[in-house]
Write an enzyme that holds these catalytic residues in place. Sequence first.
Site, PDB file in Angstrom:
ATOM      1  N   GLU A  36     -17.303 -38.236  56.674  1.00  0.00           N
ATOM      2  CA  GLU A  36     -18.740 -37.985  56.809  1.00  0.00           C
ATOM      3  C   GLU A  36     -19.337 -38.981  57.805  1.00  0.00           C
ATOM      4  O   GLU A  36     -18.844 -40.094  57.963  1.00  0.00           O
ATOM      5  CB  GLU A  36     -19.429 -38.104  55.451  1.00  0.00           C
ATOM      6  CG  GLU A  36     -19.082 -36.921  54.543  1.00  0.00           C
ATOM      7  CD  GLU A  36     -19.738 -36.999  53.185  1.00  0.00           C
ATOM      8  OE1 GLU A  36     -20.414 -38.014  52.892  1.00  0.00           O
ATOM      9  OE2 GLU A  36     -19.561 -36.043  52.401  1.00  0.00           O
ATOM     10  N   ARG A 113     -22.085 -18.614  72.208  1.00  0.00           N
ATOM     11  CA  ARG A 113     -21.541 -17.274  72.462  1.00  0.00           C
ATOM     12  C   ARG A 113     -21.684 -16.355  71.259  1.00  0.00           C
ATOM     13  O   ARG A 113     -21.440 -15.168  71.346  1.00  0.00           O
ATOM     14  CB  ARG A 113     -20.078 -17.376  72.900  1.00  0.00           C
ATOM     15  CG  ARG A 113     -19.963 -17.882  74.333  1.00  0.00           C
ATOM     16  CD  ARG A 113     -18.534 -18.064  74.763  1.00  0.00           C
ATOM     17  NE  ARG A 113     -17.908 -19.195  74.097  1.00  0.00           N
ATOM     18  CZ  ARG A 113     -16.656 -19.562  74.300  1.00  0.00           C
ATOM     19  NH1 ARG A 113     -15.905 -18.906  75.130  1.00  0.00           N
ATOM     20  NH2 ARG A 113     -16.157 -20.612  73.673  1.00  0.00           N
ATOM     21  N   GLN A 114     -22.084 -16.924  70.093  1.00  0.00           N
ATOM     22  CA  GLN A 114     -22.304 -16.074  68.911  1.00  0.00           C
ATOM     23  C   GLN A 114     -23.796 -15.780  68.841  1.00  0.00           C
ATOM     24  O   GLN A 114     -24.518 -16.284  67.989  1.00  0.00           O
ATOM     25  CB  GLN A 114     -21.788 -16.781  67.666  1.00  0.00           C
ATOM     26  CG  GLN A 114     -20.275 -16.970  67.758  1.00  0.00           C
ATOM     27  CD  GLN A 114     -19.676 -17.549  66.499  1.00  0.00           C
ATOM     28  OE1 GLN A 114     -20.130 -17.262  65.406  1.00  0.00           O
ATOM     29  NE2 GLN A 114     -18.660 -18.378  66.654  1.00  0.00           N
ATOM     30  N   ASP A 184     -17.554 -11.962  85.659  1.00  0.00           N
ATOM     31  CA  ASP A 184     -18.024 -10.897  84.763  1.00  0.00           C
ATOM     32  C   ASP A 184     -19.511 -10.670  85.016  1.00  0.00           C
ATOM     33  O   ASP A 184     -20.155 -11.426  85.756  1.00  0.00           O
ATOM     34  CB  ASP A 184     -17.734 -11.222  83.280  1.00  0.00           C
ATOM     35  CG  ASP A 184     -18.310 -12.549  82.827  1.00  0.00           C
ATOM     36  OD1 ASP A 184     -19.343 -12.974  83.390  1.00  0.00           O
ATOM     37  OD2 ASP A 184     -17.735 -13.169  81.911  1.00  0.00           O
ATOM     38  N   LYS A 207     -15.448  -7.333  83.410  1.00  0.00           N
ATOM     39  CA  LYS A 207     -14.393  -7.885  82.556  1.00  0.00           C
ATOM     40  C   LYS A 207     -14.395  -7.216  81.184  1.00  0.00           C
ATOM     41  O   LYS A 207     -15.450  -6.924  80.645  1.00  0.00           O
ATOM     42  CB  LYS A 207     -14.661  -9.396  82.397  1.00  0.00           C
ATOM     43  CG  LYS A 207     -13.819 -10.119  81.373  1.00  0.00           C
ATOM     44  CD  LYS A 207     -14.123 -11.615  81.383  1.00  0.00           C
ATOM     45  CE  LYS A 207     -15.095 -12.015  80.298  1.00  0.00           C
ATOM     46  NZ  LYS A 207     -15.348 -13.468  80.267  1.00  0.00           N
ATOM     47  N   GLY A 239      -9.459 -20.491  80.017  1.00  0.00           N
ATOM     48  CA  GLY A 239      -9.142 -20.316  81.442  1.00  0.00           C
ATOM     49  C   GLY A 239      -8.709 -18.897  81.768  1.00  0.00           C
ATOM     50  O   GLY A 239      -8.534 -18.546  82.933  1.00  0.00           O
ATOM     51  N   GLY A 240      -8.555 -18.047  80.736  1.00  0.00           N
ATOM     52  CA  GLY A 240      -8.073 -16.670  80.945  1.00  0.00           C
ATOM     53  C   GLY A 240      -8.927 -15.891  81.937  1.00  0.00           C
ATOM     54  O   GLY A 240      -8.394 -15.215  82.826  1.00  0.00           O
ATOM     55  N   THR A 241     -10.256 -15.998  81.786  1.00  0.00           N
ATOM     56  CA  THR A 241     -11.165 -15.253  82.676  1.00  0.00           C
ATOM     57  C   THR A 241     -10.921 -15.632  84.127  1.00  0.00           C
ATOM     58  O   THR A 241     -10.819 -14.784  85.010  1.00  0.00           O
ATOM     59  CB  THR A 241     -12.632 -15.578  82.284  1.00  0.00           C
ATOM     60  OG1 THR A 241     -12.827 -15.182  80.932  1.00  0.00           O
ATOM     61  CG2 THR A 241     -13.625 -14.891  83.185  1.00  0.00           C
TER      62      THR A 241
HETATM   63  C1  R5P Z   1     -18.074 -15.417  78.588  1.00  0.00           C
HETATM   64  O1  R5P Z   1     -18.767 -14.423  78.792  1.00  0.00           O
HETATM   65  C2  R5P Z   1     -18.245 -16.703  79.331  1.00  0.00           C
HETATM   66  O2  R5P Z   1     -19.209 -16.603  80.311  1.00  0.00           O
HETATM   67  C3  R5P Z   1     -16.932 -17.155  79.942  1.00  0.00           C
HETATM   68  O3  R5P Z   1     -16.538 -16.229  80.930  1.00  0.00           O
HETATM   69  C4  R5P Z   1     -15.845 -17.272  78.916  1.00  0.00           C
HETATM   70  O4  R5P Z   1     -16.315 -17.906  77.778  1.00  0.00           O
HETATM   71  C5  R5P Z   1     -14.664 -18.029  79.465  1.00  0.00           C
HETATM   72  O5  R5P Z   1     -13.689 -18.087  78.471  1.00  0.00           O
HETATM   73  P1  R5P Z   1     -12.156 -18.217  78.834  1.00  0.00           P
HETATM   74  O6  R5P Z   1     -12.016 -19.364  79.757  1.00  0.00           O
HETATM   75  O7  R5P Z   1     -11.495 -18.424  77.494  1.00  0.00           O
HETATM   76  O8  R5P Z   1     -11.731 -16.920  79.445  1.00  0.00           O
END
Ligand code: R5P
Length: 314
Positions: A36, A113-114, A184, A207, A239-241
């Site tokens: 805590e 993001r939520q 995206d 995307k 980093g996937g995007t």
């Molecule tokens: C999502 O819409 C955000 O703008 C980023 O594109 C996303 O959070 C990147 O996440 P990751 O690096 O895991 O693909």
Amino acid sequence: MVVVSGSNAHGMAGQLADALGWTHHRLETRRFPDTEGYVRIPSDVIEAVRHEPVVLVSNTFPDSGIVETMLMLDALHDVRKGSMKNLRNIGPQTLPDVGKGLILAVPYFGYSRQDKRFKPGESVSARAIAEMLASRCDGLVVLDLHAPPVLSGLSVPVAFTSSMPELAMHLKEQVNPDFILSPDKGAIDRASSVAEQIGCEFSYLEKTRIDAHTITHKAKDLDVAGKSVAIVDDMIATGGTICRAAEALRSQGAVQVHAACCHGLFTGGAIARLLRYVDGVHATGSLPNARDVISGGPALARGVHDVLQALGLD
Ligand code: R5P
């Protein structure tokens, strides 16, 4: 006026203090053996945070950051209100209330993001956290929030500020790209503002996220043959995007590909993965990270001025 910070945003607090020409004080934060948290405003900082408006710089990420931010806001709120009562009877037990002027600046707003309820019964986490924070401060500054509408209509003024002007300046000086790509539709506004400032071409991809680690992009012809391209997003997590977007760019002849973002979360070896696809990775220090090369201080300072103005304190 003063800037204060706890354990998770010293760097950004220092950059903000430099940008404003204010003093930066660190609050005491530590952990009990059961994990805590404990926070305290050091005795020599109490007068400073009562004297004039104070900006607390703190991240709501990871989860422990939410609790620490709430505890620091609570301590600052009490001290500014003059509620000093303590069991050891140290110092005056009450002081005059100094009024409004407690601002929270959040470099990286965790849970951003939520921001929607996709199924009945879900928490709109970004909103829930924002309402908690707003109950303990007079104004909020949020840097490059993923989707600002989720914070509209809060009980305190909110400044949505952006590091894109500084990111554009950095890319222009260090990369001088011919082309900016938004990976995206969600990043179009941010990335196109960077392209406009640099004065270069712009396009975006569409995307689809299959799951946290799997991304696909709709095929699109991009005029990038022989060009240097920077992909601009609000955040990079796995980093996937970026990796998928970089593949699309290379396959269409881009000679250099860079990735730039405000928030470098870089989870699970993301930087090593990214460097197999791009020539450089650039981020602010909204979260401490190994690619912190863009100052977020000026953007936070713009937001602080906006909130001070909304409160009639500028
Ligand atoms: C999502 O819409 C955000 O703008 C980023 O594109 C996303 O959070 C990147 O996440 P990751 O690096 O895991 O693909």
